[in-house]
Design a protein around this motif. Sequence first.
Motif, PDB file in Angstrom:
ATOM      1  N   UNK A  85       0.831  -1.203   0.000  1.00  0.00           N
ATOM      2  CA  UNK A  85       0.000   0.000   0.000  1.00  0.00           C
ATOM      3  C   UNK A  85       0.864   1.252   0.000  1.00  0.00           C
ATOM      4  N   UNK A  86       2.007   1.156  -0.691  1.00  0.00           N
ATOM      5  CA  UNK A  86       2.870   2.306  -0.844  1.00  0.00           C
ATOM      6  C   UNK A  86       4.080   2.328   0.066  1.00  0.00           C
ATOM      7  N   UNK A  87       4.199   1.351   0.947  1.00  0.00           N
ATOM      8  CA  UNK A  87       5.292   1.337   1.912  1.00  0.00           C
ATOM      9  C   UNK A  87       6.086   0.043   1.787  1.00  0.00           C
ATOM     10  N   UNK A  88       7.339   0.087   2.197  1.00  0.00           N
ATOM     11  CA  UNK A  88       8.191  -1.093   2.185  1.00  0.00           C
ATOM     12  C   UNK A  88       8.882  -1.211   3.544  1.00  0.00           C
ATOM     13  N   UNK A  89       9.379  -2.384   3.818  1.00  0.00           N
ATOM     14  CA  UNK A  89      10.078  -2.635   5.068  1.00  0.00           C
ATOM     15  C   UNK A  89      11.511  -2.138   4.965  1.00  0.00           C
ATOM     16  N   UNK A  90      12.104  -1.648   6.021  1.00  0.00           N
ATOM     17  CA  UNK A  90      11.499  -1.500   7.341  1.00  0.00           C
ATOM     18  C   UNK A  90      10.486  -0.350   7.362  1.00  0.00           C
ATOM     19  N   UNK A  91       9.454  -0.512   8.156  1.00  0.00           N
ATOM     20  CA  UNK A  91       8.369   0.460   8.294  1.00  0.00           C
ATOM     21  C   UNK A  91       7.968   0.488   9.756  1.00  0.00           C
ATOM     22  N   UNK A  92       8.164   1.599  10.407  1.00  0.00           N
ATOM     23  CA  UNK A  92       7.963   1.696  11.855  1.00  0.00           C
ATOM     24  C   UNK A  92       6.556   2.173  12.204  1.00  0.00           C
ATOM     25  N   UNK A  93       6.134   1.919  13.446  1.00  0.00           N
ATOM     26  CA  UNK A  93       4.854   2.474  13.914  1.00  0.00           C
ATOM     27  C   UNK A  93       4.822   3.997  13.818  1.00  0.00           C
ATOM     28  N   UNK A  94       5.949   4.646  14.053  1.00  0.00           N
ATOM     29  CA  UNK A  94       5.997   6.108  13.941  1.00  0.00           C
ATOM     30  C   UNK A  94       5.759   6.567  12.508  1.00  0.00           C
ATOM     31  N   UNK A  95       6.287   5.829  11.542  1.00  0.00           N
ATOM     32  CA  UNK A  95       6.042   6.169  10.136  1.00  0.00           C
ATOM     33  C   UNK A  95       4.565   6.002   9.791  1.00  0.00           C
TER      34      UNK A  95
END
Length: 172
Positions: A31-41
């Motif tokens: 959905x537009x994001x890749x890992x690593x992806x934090x809760x803050x992001x």
Amino acid sequence: MISRLVESELDYALDDLSDILHTCVQNGASVGFVLPFSPDEAREYWRTHVWPSAQSGALDMFAARDAGRIVGTVQLIPATMPNQPHRADVAKLLVHPKAQRKGLGRALMTALEERARQLGRTMLVLDTRSTDPSLILYQSLGFQIAGEIPNYCRNPFENRLEPTTYMFKDLS
């Protein structure tokens, strides 16, 4: 229970929506994001990209609730160009993995379509990674494939590109 989120609910919904987005991305949602992806992001996405549009009325957000918590969401984004008063985009259909396979995605999309009709929108458009299971849901809801673009998005886990499928649904 499915409802539209109103401006006064946005801050209250932030924790649940951030958890949904973060968890879905961690589980492979493209959905537009890749890992690593934090809760803050995830929180920052809602605060800086979605809240301003929701507050200005540029998009409608829907929430699926279970036991008082938001467990799913989707966005309806009406087109703003003068030659597209009939069209709207569907964005970020997300259901927390613990709440999946209970019909919430379908219910969210049904509420979104009802709102689109209220707004006089008769054409819905969306895109999804071609290998994503959501493709099957969208087709079962009557969305048709317009085409596929190869190498459109990055796989959330690996540094490789994948195709995206564009879909549409005529509500008239």
